[in-house]
Design a protein around this motif. Structure first.
Motif, PDB file in Angstrom:
ATOM      1  N   TYR A 135       7.003   6.682  -0.039  1.00  0.00           N
ATOM      2  CA  TYR A 135       6.187   5.926   0.911  1.00  0.00           C
ATOM      3  C   TYR A 135       6.938   5.882   2.237  1.00  0.00           C
ATOM      4  O   TYR A 135       8.162   5.653   2.251  1.00  0.00           O
ATOM      5  CB  TYR A 135       5.945   4.498   0.409  1.00  0.00           C
TER       6      TYR A 135
ATOM      7  N   ASP B 206       0.163   5.462   5.823  1.00  0.00           N
ATOM      8  CA  ASP B 206      -1.026   4.624   6.049  1.00  0.00           C
ATOM      9  C   ASP B 206      -1.675   4.863   7.414  1.00  0.00           C
ATOM     10  O   ASP B 206      -2.444   4.034   7.894  1.00  0.00           O
ATOM     11  CB  ASP B 206      -0.678   3.139   5.874  1.00  0.00           C
TER      12      ASP B 206
ATOM     13  N   VAL C 210      -2.607   5.973   2.163  1.00  0.00           N
ATOM     14  CA  VAL C 210      -2.572   4.748   1.376  1.00  0.00           C
ATOM     15  C   VAL C 210      -2.925   3.603   2.314  1.00  0.00           C
ATOM     16  O   VAL C 210      -2.545   3.616   3.492  1.00  0.00           O
ATOM     17  CB  VAL C 210      -1.179   4.533   0.724  1.00  0.00           C
TER      18      VAL C 210
ATOM     19  N   GLU D 153      -2.261  -2.439   2.922  1.00  0.00           N
ATOM     20  CA  GLU D 153      -1.948  -3.500   1.955  1.00  0.00           C
ATOM     21  C   GLU D 153      -1.129  -2.979   0.777  1.00  0.00           C
ATOM     22  O   GLU D 153      -0.479  -3.750   0.074  1.00  0.00           O
ATOM     23  CB  GLU D 153      -3.240  -4.143   1.433  1.00  0.00           C
ATOM     24  N   GLU D 154      -1.158  -1.652   0.541  1.00  0.00           N
ATOM     25  CA  GLU D 154      -0.411  -1.070  -0.574  1.00  0.00           C
ATOM     26  C   GLU D 154       0.737  -0.183  -0.096  1.00  0.00           C
ATOM     27  O   GLU D 154       1.336   0.543  -0.883  1.00  0.00           O
ATOM     28  CB  GLU D 154      -1.357  -0.252  -1.463  1.00  0.00           C
TER      29      GLU D 154
ATOM     30  N   ARG E  46       4.189   0.409   0.448  1.00  0.00           N
ATOM     31  CA  ARG E  46       5.389  -0.242  -0.080  1.00  0.00           C
ATOM     32  C   ARG E  46       6.549  -0.249   0.906  1.00  0.00           C
ATOM     33  O   ARG E  46       7.481  -1.043   0.760  1.00  0.00           O
ATOM     34  CB  ARG E  46       5.812   0.465  -1.368  1.00  0.00           C
TER      35      ARG E  46
ATOM     36  N   THR F 289       4.564 -10.434  -1.748  1.00  0.00           N
ATOM     37  CA  THR F 289       3.693  -9.377  -2.269  1.00  0.00           C
ATOM     38  C   THR F 289       4.340  -8.009  -2.098  1.00  0.00           C
ATOM     39  O   THR F 289       4.393  -7.201  -3.033  1.00  0.00           O
ATOM     40  CB  THR F 289       2.335  -9.395  -1.541  1.00  0.00           C
TER      41      THR F 289
ATOM     42  N   LEU G 132       5.710  -5.106  -4.768  1.00  0.00           N
ATOM     43  CA  LEU G 132       5.278  -3.709  -4.715  1.00  0.00           C
ATOM     44  C   LEU G 132       6.474  -2.769  -4.578  1.00  0.00           C
ATOM     45  O   LEU G 132       6.513  -1.699  -5.177  1.00  0.00           O
ATOM     46  CB  LEU G 132       4.333  -3.495  -3.521  1.00  0.00           C
TER      47      LEU G 132
END
Length: 498
Positions: A342, A421, A462, A465-466, A468, A483, A487
């Protein structure tokens, strides 16, 4: 302890008593004393080390080459993740007085050690045939000796990591990671590991420390279906060292709107103390990626720290107080090892030079093995460009991890999935038509396009919100940080181990 050190040196045939030749100057020796402690801080050994005053040596006269490779912590975590995934045990070996085994090529003379001079021969000196601790060339000499011994035992040195050796294939494989005199050993067959231990005992004076439990300040817990790493003991030591053991805990390491800058008009603080705090915090990053961004920002102001910067590092210590037992878990999944990454970036986050901060995180199946939060070297003109440059840096790391994993497992590795993202950045990576948007970007960043064309890396989108790597590029509020931390793979291990 001093007697044991002298016995070890003499047993090893390290020196011979001789007359000092004309034109030579002996190097002085001194005693260094240390208490060896376990992860709980309990004293387990009193140690005395005879050290040469190597700082008087001059390159080209007393020594030539000093570099000796050691395993990166990224490599150590990758080895642990592979071992955990395959259900392998990880063992720990220590070579006693390792540097004394290194054979010297240069002619080196030292004075007789204090308290152990030979009666009526005080005027004589010692000529070294093997290395002593403190000599500039000692690490190199030891590494050459160890490398030769391991190759004689049938091991291959990894091309991608000079401090990792492998022997055999499949379940019969044995993997070794070397960090100076500490060896971590893992493999599919305990019998093969035992054979290796016996072979090493005939070569060197070894300490078999059993299953790996404590390594370079990292606490390792090997359980039935997982392996856990954390630095709780070290974190407590850091808090105690800087008088923060009884501080009030906080839920985030940096205020979301805390825009730190050089603060030329601010009141300065003790720079040495500030650097010590940041240095200690940086070592915690080996198991705490959630601290990476905050510590990275604090590291930018070590030249002239002010009250603003000191307050920021105190905030990190307060966050550390509330997250002492946090660490990483490597689970046994049994599936073929697959790397995914990521990558993310902010835009012009540094108020002084307007450079962006890029972050990356790489996983072996579901286990976090490598991460980085680093300010980019070039100013980005848009978020698309910042993400593009961050992804290019991540591509280099991805290729290195892919090659190293292939050498460790002896298996062909597929492409690495890289999650971004920013759709504009993905389009820029896949399509060179966007000349107007990329013509000013340094040529080296276009390396990622070649990786995609060759099928080494696959870039996918991605949602934010996801993403990482988000916590590695900016300060987040408490709820979002919790959160993202989950992750990322950071877990509260206190309740789990209880």
């Amino acid at each position: 302890a001093m007697n044991r050190e002298i016995e070890s040196i003499e047993k090893n045939g390290t020196w011979t008593l001789t007359t000092l030749p004309a034109g030579h100057k002996p190097i002085g020796l001194k005693w260094v004393y240390k208490l060896k402690k376990n992860s709980e801080g309990e004293v387990i050994k009193h140690k005395a080390r005879l050290v040469a005053k190597g700082y008087v040596q001059k390159q080209g006269i007393d020594f030539e080459e000093v570099f000796a490779p050691v395993a990166r912590l990224d490599t150590v975590r990758l080895i642990l993740a592979v071992a955990a995934n395959r259900g392998w045990e990880v063992h720990h070996l220590d070579v006693k007085s390792a540097f004394l085994n290194g054979e010297l090529e240069e002619e080196v003379y030292v004075s007789q050690p204090e308290g152990y001079t030979v009666k009526n021969k005080e005027h004589l000196v010692l000529r070294l045939s093997k290395a002593l601790y403190g000599l500039r060339q000692a690490p190199r000499a030891w590494n050459i000796r160890l490398d030769k011994s391991l190759k004689n035992l049938g091991f291959r040195r990894c091309v991608q990591e000079q401090a990792v050796y492998t022997r055999g294939e499949g379940r019969a494989a044995v993997v070794i990671g070397v960090y100076v005199d500490d060896l971590i050993v893992t493999g599919g067959h305990p019998e093969e590991i035992q054979v290796f231990k016996q072979q090493m005992t005939t070569e060197f004076d070894m300490s078999d420390l059993g299953l790996l439990s404590y390594y370079l300040g990292i606490e390792v817990s090997q359980q039935e279906n997982c392996l856990i790493i954390k630095q709780t003991g070290y974190a407590k030591k850091v808090l105690s060292q800087f008088g923060m053991s009884d501080c009030n805990a906080t839920k985030y390491p940096m205020e979301q709107r805390a825009h730190l800058h050089k603060d030329p008009d601010g009141q300065t603080v003790d720079a040495t103390e500030y650097r010590r705090i940041v240095g200690c915090l940086r070592y915690l990053l080996h198991t705490r990626p959630d601290l990476s961004f905050a510590v990275g920002v604090a590291s930018r102001f070590m030249e002239r720290p002010t009250m603003m910067h000191h307050k920021a590092v105190k905030q990190i210590l307060r966050y550390l107080k509330g997250t002492l037992n946090f660490g990483l878990i490597y689970n046994q999944e049994g599936a073929k090892e697959v790397l995914t990454g990521y990558t993310d970036s902010d835009l012009a986050g540094d108020l002084d030079d307007r450079k962006s901060t890029g972050g990356m995180a790489f996983y072996l199946n579901g286990s976090l093995v490598s991460w980085c939060s680093q300010k980019q070297k070039t100013v980005a003109l848009s978020s698309c460009e910042a993400e593009f440059m961050a992804a290019a840096a991540a591509a280099c790391q991805a290729l290195w991890l892919r090659s190293l994993l292939g050498e460790l497992t002896g298996e062909e590795q597929g492409l690495v999935k890289l999650f971004v993202d920013n759709n504009s950045a993905i389009a820029l990576m896949k399509n060179s038509v966007f000349h107007g948007r990329s013509k000013h970007i340094d040529t080296k960043y276009h390396f990622i396009r070649e990786c995609i064309d060759r099928g080494l890396i696959s870039v996918q989108h991605v949602c934010t919100e996801e993403q990482r790597a988000d916590a590695l590029t900016k300060a987040l509020q408490a709820a979002k940080l919790a959160t993202m931390r989950h992750l990322l793979g950071v877990r509260d291990l206190g309740s789990l181990q209880d």
